[in-house]
Design an enzyme around this catalytic site. Structure first.
Site, PDB file in Angstrom:
ATOM      1  N   LEU A  54       0.945  -1.953  -0.048  1.00 21.02           N
ATOM      2  CA  LEU A  54       0.259  -0.370  -0.148  1.00 21.02           C
ATOM      3  C   LEU A  54       0.730   1.487   0.262  1.00 21.02           C
ATOM      4  O   LEU A  54       1.892   0.910   0.745  1.00 21.02           O
ATOM      5  CB  LEU A  54      -0.750  -0.047   1.271  1.00 21.02           C
ATOM      6  N   GLY A  99       0.940  -5.203   1.429  1.00 23.56           N
ATOM      7  CA  GLY A  99      -0.275  -5.223   0.231  1.00 23.56           C
ATOM      8  C   GLY A  99       0.601  -5.969  -0.730  1.00 23.56           C
ATOM      9  O   GLY A  99      -0.161  -6.431  -2.019  1.00 23.56           O
ATOM     10  N   ASN A 123       4.658  -7.440   7.221  1.00 23.90           N
ATOM     11  CA  ASN A 123       5.583  -6.976   7.775  1.00 23.90           C
ATOM     12  C   ASN A 123       5.159  -5.868   8.623  1.00 23.90           C
ATOM     13  O   ASN A 123       5.634  -4.468   8.861  1.00 23.90           O
ATOM     14  CB  ASN A 123       6.695  -6.740   6.798  1.00 23.90           C
ATOM     15  N   GLU A 124       3.772  -5.599   8.578  1.00 20.69           N
ATOM     16  CA  GLU A 124       2.647  -4.637   8.852  1.00 20.69           C
ATOM     17  C   GLU A 124       2.883  -4.079  10.374  1.00 20.69           C
ATOM     18  O   GLU A 124       3.591  -3.116  10.438  1.00 20.69           O
ATOM     19  CB  GLU A 124       1.866  -4.345   9.266  1.00 20.69           C
TER      20      GLU A 124
END
Ligand SMILES: CCCCCC/C=C/CC(=O)SCCNC(=O)CCNC(=O)[C@H](O)C(C)(C)COP(=O)(O)OP(=O)(O)OC[C@H]1O[C@@H](n2cnc3c(N)ncnc32)[C@H](O)[C@@H]1OP(=O)(O)O
Length: 248
Positions: A54, A99, A123-124
């Site tokens: 994203l 994303g 990996n957020e």
């Protein structure tokens, strides 16, 4: 043979900006409505990057209405990809964090280039943000609860060999063979009658998709209030600075 190749092209890193998400969704819808197309190979035209995920600049320093609009489009693309009747094969020819990994996870089969510089994973948590429940559900469906629990908390970015071991990808091949392998995988999947394959796919994925469909609005509200928090904006700022500093 009724196969389209979709190449992501949003330089420099194929980040999923609002415009890119919208174009992607429209292209997918067109292919879905074209009865001559039975399969799609998803890949990238940006050297060394499948997708950086994203677009951080869509989630940083904007207003709540923008965040809501952005998230609605993220949901829309995910639902279209995840529930597509077509056979989706990803040819992962570069880095694929967050994303980017999500796009690949939506596919029916993932082929990744054997280059240790390319990593893949959700990996957020490294960014100080939290993968929403539907990212998590898809991860659990793909690699199982324990591996997903660990990888999500640690924000693990897997090398191709690790990704293969844990099941994030289905196959790792030399870089120059990613596309030919994706094509040969597609040929195998095309040999299955569409109606039985589609019904089976639907049976496997419907509950996960429905889980989001029934709470789309609440999920948008949740994202908007989460991402608008000062503390989260600060984390994103720090992460963006880190990306800049990496250049030296
Ligand atoms: C309930 C709340 C739920 C919230 C959940 C929100 C979910 C979010 C999921 C996501 O996808 S968040 C995005 C996560 N993405 C990343 O962590 C990737 C970050 N990027 C990288 O690691 C690297 O850029 C790369 C992809 C490995 C490529 O490395 P490379 O060395 O080739 O390029 P860079 O010099 O790092 O980057 C070039 C240029 O691009 C900018 N950039 C990189 N990634 C993004 C991104 N995701 N969005 C926007 N911009 C990005 C980077 O800052 C550089 O910009 P510059 O202006 O040229 O300095």
């Amino acid at each position: 043979m009724g196969v389209a190749v979709m190449k992501l092209r949003n330089p420099p890193v194929n980040s999923l900006s609002l415009e890119c998400l919208t174009e992607f969704t429209i292209s997918l819808e067109k292919l879905e409505n074209d009865k001559s197309i039975r399969g799609v190979i998803l890949t990238s035209e940006c050297p060394g990057i499948f997708s950086a995920g994203l677009d951080l600049l869509e989630m940083y320093g904007r207003n709540p209405a923008h965040y809501a609009e952005y998230w609605k489009n993220v949901q829309e693309l995910w639902l279209r990809l995840y529930t597509s009747n077509m056979i989706l094969v990803s040819a992962i020819n570069g880095a694929s964090p967050a994303g980017g990994c999500l796009l690949a996870l939506c596919c029916d089969y993932r082929v990744m280039a054997d280059n240790p510089k390319y990593t893949i994973g959700l990996n957020e948590s490294l960014l100080g943000i939290v993968a929403p429940f539907w990212f998590k559900d898809m991860y659990v469906n793909t690699i199982g609860h324990r591996e997903a629990e660990r990888a999500l908390q640690l924000g693990t970015l897997f090398s191709p060999a690790e990704a293969l071991k844990v099941g994030v990808v289905d196959e790792v091949v030399p870089e120059d063979q990613v596309h030919s392998k994706a094509r040969s995988v597609m040929t195998k999947w095309l040999a299955i009658p569409d109606h039985s394959r589609q019904l089976t796919k639907n049976m496997m994925r419907k509950a996960t998709a429905d889980n989001l469909i029934k709470q789309r609005e609440a999920d948008i509200q949740n994202f908007t209030s989460f991402i608008s928090k000062d503390s989260i904006q600060k984390s994103l700022h720090m992460y963006l600075e880190k990306l800049k500093q990496k250049k030296g």
